[in-house]
Design an enzyme around this catalytic site. Structure first.
Site, short mmCIF file in Angstrom:
data_model
loop_
_atom_site.label_atom_id
_atom_site.label_comp_id
_atom_site.label_asym_id
_atom_site.label_seq_id
_atom_site.Cartn_x
_atom_site.Cartn_y
_atom_site.Cartn_z
N GLU A 1 0.84 -1.21 0.00
CA GLU A 1 0.00 0.00 0.00
C GLU A 1 0.87 1.25 0.00
O GLU A 1 1.77 1.39 0.82
CB GLU A 1 -0.93 -0.02 1.22
CG GLU A 1 -1.66 1.27 1.50
CD GLU A 1 -2.47 1.83 0.32
OE1 GLU A 1 -3.20 1.08 -0.34
OE2 GLU A 1 -2.34 3.06 0.05
N THR B 1 -12.04 3.71 -0.71
CA THR B 1 -12.63 2.89 0.35
C THR B 1 -12.87 3.68 1.63
O THR B 1 -13.73 3.33 2.43
CB THR B 1 -11.74 1.66 0.58
OG1 THR B 1 -11.69 0.93 -0.64
CG2 THR B 1 -12.25 0.77 1.68
N HIS C 1 -25.09 -2.46 -1.31
CA HIS C 1 -26.25 -2.28 -2.18
C HIS C 1 -26.96 -3.62 -2.42
O HIS C 1 -26.32 -4.66 -2.51
CB HIS C 1 -25.82 -1.70 -3.53
CG HIS C 1 -25.38 -0.27 -3.43
ND1 HIS C 1 -26.25 0.74 -3.10
CD2 HIS C 1 -24.16 0.30 -3.60
CE1 HIS C 1 -25.59 1.89 -3.09
NE2 HIS C 1 -24.31 1.66 -3.38
C1 LIG Z 1 -18.52 9.01 -3.44
C2 LIG Z 1 -18.51 7.51 -3.51
C3 LIG Z 1 -19.56 6.77 -2.98
C4 LIG Z 1 -19.57 5.39 -3.06
N1 LIG Z 1 -20.53 4.67 -2.42
C5 LIG Z 1 -20.50 3.32 -2.46
C6 LIG Z 1 -21.45 2.56 -1.72
O1 LIG Z 1 -22.25 3.09 -0.95
N2 LIG Z 1 -21.45 1.22 -1.88
C7 LIG Z 1 -20.58 0.58 -2.72
O2 LIG Z 1 -20.68 -0.61 -2.87
N3 LIG Z 1 -19.61 1.28 -3.35
C8 LIG Z 1 -19.54 2.62 -3.22
N4 LIG Z 1 -18.56 3.33 -3.84
C9 LIG Z 1 -17.53 2.63 -4.57
C10 LIG Z 1 -16.43 2.10 -3.65
O3 LIG Z 1 -16.03 3.08 -2.71
C11 LIG Z 1 -15.24 1.67 -4.51
O4 LIG Z 1 -15.71 0.82 -5.50
C12 LIG Z 1 -14.20 0.93 -3.71
O5 LIG Z 1 -13.83 1.62 -2.55
C13 LIG Z 1 -12.98 0.70 -4.59
O6 LIG Z 1 -12.04 -0.01 -3.85
P1 LIG Z 1 -10.62 -0.30 -4.45
O7 LIG Z 1 -9.96 -1.23 -3.50
O8 LIG Z 1 -10.73 -0.73 -5.87
O9 LIG Z 1 -9.88 1.12 -4.54
P2 LIG Z 1 -9.31 2.08 -3.41
O10 LIG Z 1 -10.09 2.03 -2.17
O11 LIG Z 1 -9.13 3.40 -4.06
O12 LIG Z 1 -7.89 1.45 -3.07
C14 LIG Z 1 -6.80 1.51 -3.95
C15 LIG Z 1 -5.54 1.59 -3.10
O13 LIG Z 1 -4.40 1.46 -3.95
C16 LIG Z 1 -3.37 2.27 -3.43
N5 LIG Z 1 -2.39 2.53 -4.49
C17 LIG Z 1 -2.54 3.30 -5.60
N6 LIG Z 1 -1.40 3.31 -6.31
C18 LIG Z 1 -0.51 2.53 -5.64
C19 LIG Z 1 0.86 2.17 -5.88
N7 LIG Z 1 1.54 2.63 -6.92
N8 LIG Z 1 1.47 1.36 -4.99
C20 LIG Z 1 0.80 0.90 -3.90
N9 LIG Z 1 -0.49 1.22 -3.63
C21 LIG Z 1 -1.14 2.02 -4.49
C22 LIG Z 1 -4.12 3.51 -2.96
O14 LIG Z 1 -3.36 4.25 -2.02
C23 LIG Z 1 -5.39 2.92 -2.37
O15 LIG Z 1 -5.27 2.69 -0.99
C24 LIG Z 1 -18.52 4.72 -3.73
C25 LIG Z 1 -17.44 5.46 -4.24
C26 LIG Z 1 -17.41 6.84 -4.09
C27 LIG Z 1 -16.21 7.61 -4.53
#
Ligand SMILES: Cc1cc2nc3c(=O)[nH]c(=O)nc-3n(C[C@H](O)[C@H](O)[C@H](O)COP(=O)(O)OP(=O)(O)OC[C@H]3O[C@@H](n4cnc5c(N)ncnc54)[C@H](O)[C@@H]3O)c2cc1C
Length: 474
Positions: free
Chosen positions: A33, A43, A51
């Protein structure tokens, strides 16, 4: 020999679910991370809703993983010992919206959502007395739920660690080499090796793909801002209340949070990948839109503004394997990504298994939940304080968080050291004063426990020191 079987890049909910899934199957796994704590991207800033699954277009990955994820959440939360509020969700409309609600209902049936029903005016206003007067009908989906997105993510990472996995924070992947089928993954001066790599980097997905020559995914970024109200407003709404969705998304909702606050948002504004600012226009837009669903929100009780960034790729999630390589990537995981994450993890891990990743016999170790003194009976709390007096010393008055709870968080499996990391685990600075009174005390507890000088204690990673000494002010 490589250090790990699997390296996961990005500790958001998707990376964390895959980490938990793999470690519980005995696979030696590292989670890398960039931030100073897990749950650092989308997240940590979303609506926190599991949902039900009536929104996504049928036959998409979104629909498939939304439904499966929704089914997996209750058992996952029980296993992790984190709370889930299984209150159901409401999409509300006036009489003109009846057709739109029926369309959602039909779509929900096709997707496999259980138990939905259309609720008429009298019953609806009894369920939610603060609905706007012109709201006549709603789609109720009892399988919708509310979680704490960041605590769920933290708990998954902790579970992975107590089951033999490794989490490396402050590890921003900037180079990947491959020799003899083994990947070497670099962050500045450090590197780890692994046979399989999974890219879960959220906004950074294309940067990681570029490091191994995997395809670039067309991505766009859409910010969503929120107003968070204090706990005096608890009960203003009892369910997440959505308007009818539009092409731009699910719309501005009013929702209870897991901890008894009320939240309004998000709006949807195209933005740069890391832009989480909230403008006066954003606030005005949220107020205007939430008042289409609820009446007389008490904006004097707003204690926090924040925003999250959705990473969008067309109408669906992208979950692929690079041709002829042990490199998997997830991209465009926007809503319902929080809901879908456990199902995405199940799918990705199964694909890796089909491609040769071996599972090993493993004796599951349960994660230990944090003590919450507020939820304890007086008798139990007295007993606890007798043996551990720090649980009797209140640090955060708004949220009633004791020194003992903060110390427990500092000593938890990921060994967090930043104020925000402690806040996301046990809630000091989360209340009405937002740290106005307790922040110095929280810094002092962190400093005495870790040995980090107070002026070096950070809010959220290097460069976010809170106390300015002579050196920093020059
Ligand atoms: C406003 C909003 C409302 C939402 N509401 C909902 C909801 O109510 N219900 C629902 O199901 N979904 C919801 N979502 C969607 C949900 O939040 C996302 O789909 C989910 O959090 C994505 O998770 P992720 O692990 O893909 O990405 P992220 O949580 O963005 O995690 C990616 C991680 O990768 C790390 N990273 C990036 N580049 C590098 C690198 N080079 N080296 C190491 N680490 C790196 C980042 O620091 C980050 O911690 C919502 C999203 C938003 C923005």
């Amino acid at each position: 020999m490589q250090d790990f079987e699997v390296a996961i890049i990005g500790a958001g909910i998707v990376g964390a679910c895959i980490f938990s899934e793999l470690t519980r199957k005995g696979v030696k796994t590292v989670l890398l991370e960039a931030g100073s704590d897990v749950s650092n991207g989308s997240t940590k800033a979303n609506s926190g809703l599991v949902h039900a699954g009536y929104d996504p277009e049928p036959n998409t990955l979104k629909a498939r993983f939304n439904i499966r994820g929704n089914q997996l959440y209750p058992a996952m939360c029980a296993r992790l010992k984190v709370d889930i509020l299984q209150c159901g969700t409401l999409v509300v409309a006036n009489e003109n919206g009846r057709e739109g609600l029926n369309t959602l209902y039909e779509r929900g049936l096709i997707n496999g959502v259980q138990g939905m029903r259309i609720i008429e005016r009298d019953e609806l206003h009894e369920m939610e007395p603060n609905l706007a007067d012109n709201i006549d009908i709603a789609l109720f989906a009892p399988t919708g739920a509310v979680v704490s997105p960041y605590l769920t993510c933290i708990a998954l990472c902790e579970e992975g660690v107590v089951n033999g996995g490794t989490v490396k924070v402050n590890f921003k992947v900037d180079k990947i080499n491959k020799n003899n089928d083994i990947y070497e993954i670099f962050a500045q001066n450090e590197s780890v090796t692994a046979k399989y790599v999974v890219n879960c980097a959220g906004v950074g997905a294309n940067e990681i793909n570029a490091l191994v020559g995997a395809p670039q995914v067309p991505l766009s970024y859409v910010k969503g801002a929120y107003l968070l109200l204090d706990k005096s407003q608890q009960g203003f709404v009892h369910h997440p209340i959505f308007p009818l969705p539009t092409k731009l998304g699910k719309g501005v909702l009013a929702t209870p949070t897991l901890h008894g606050n009320i939240m309004f948002g998000p709006n949807a504004i195209p933005c740069e990948p890391h832009d989480t600012t909230v403008s006066a226009e954003n606030i005005a837009e949220i107020k205007e839109k939430v008042e289409l669903s609820v009446k007389k929100p008490n904006y004097k009780k707003v204690i926090k503004l924040f925003a999250g960034v959705r990473v969008v790729s067309g109408n669906d999630f992208v979950i692929e394997k690079q041709d002829n390589e042990n490199f998997y990537y997830t991209a465009g995981i926007c809503s319902p990504g929080l809901t879908a994450a456990p199902a995405i993890a199940e799918y990705v891990v199964e694909k890796m298994h089909e491609n040769g990743l071996e599972f090993k016999p493993h004796k599951f170790v349960a994660r230990k939940p944090y003590t919450c003194t507020e939820k304890m009976s007086k008798k139990d709390l007295k007993e606890l304080i007798k043996t551990k007096p720090s649980f009797g010393k209140i640090i955060c008055r708004c949220e009633k968080i004791s020194e003992g709870e903060i110390l427990e968080a500092l000593n938890s499996p990921l060994k967090p050291v930043d104020v925000d990391a402690i806040k996301r685990r046990v809630r000091p600075t989360m209340g009405r004063c937002q740290g106005g009174f307790c922040l110095p005390k929280v810094i002092k507890v962190i400093s005495s426990y870790t040995g980090i000088p107070p002026e070096n204690v950070c809010l959220n990673g290097a460069g976010s020191e809170i106390i300015l000494d002579d050196k920093n002010t020059k």
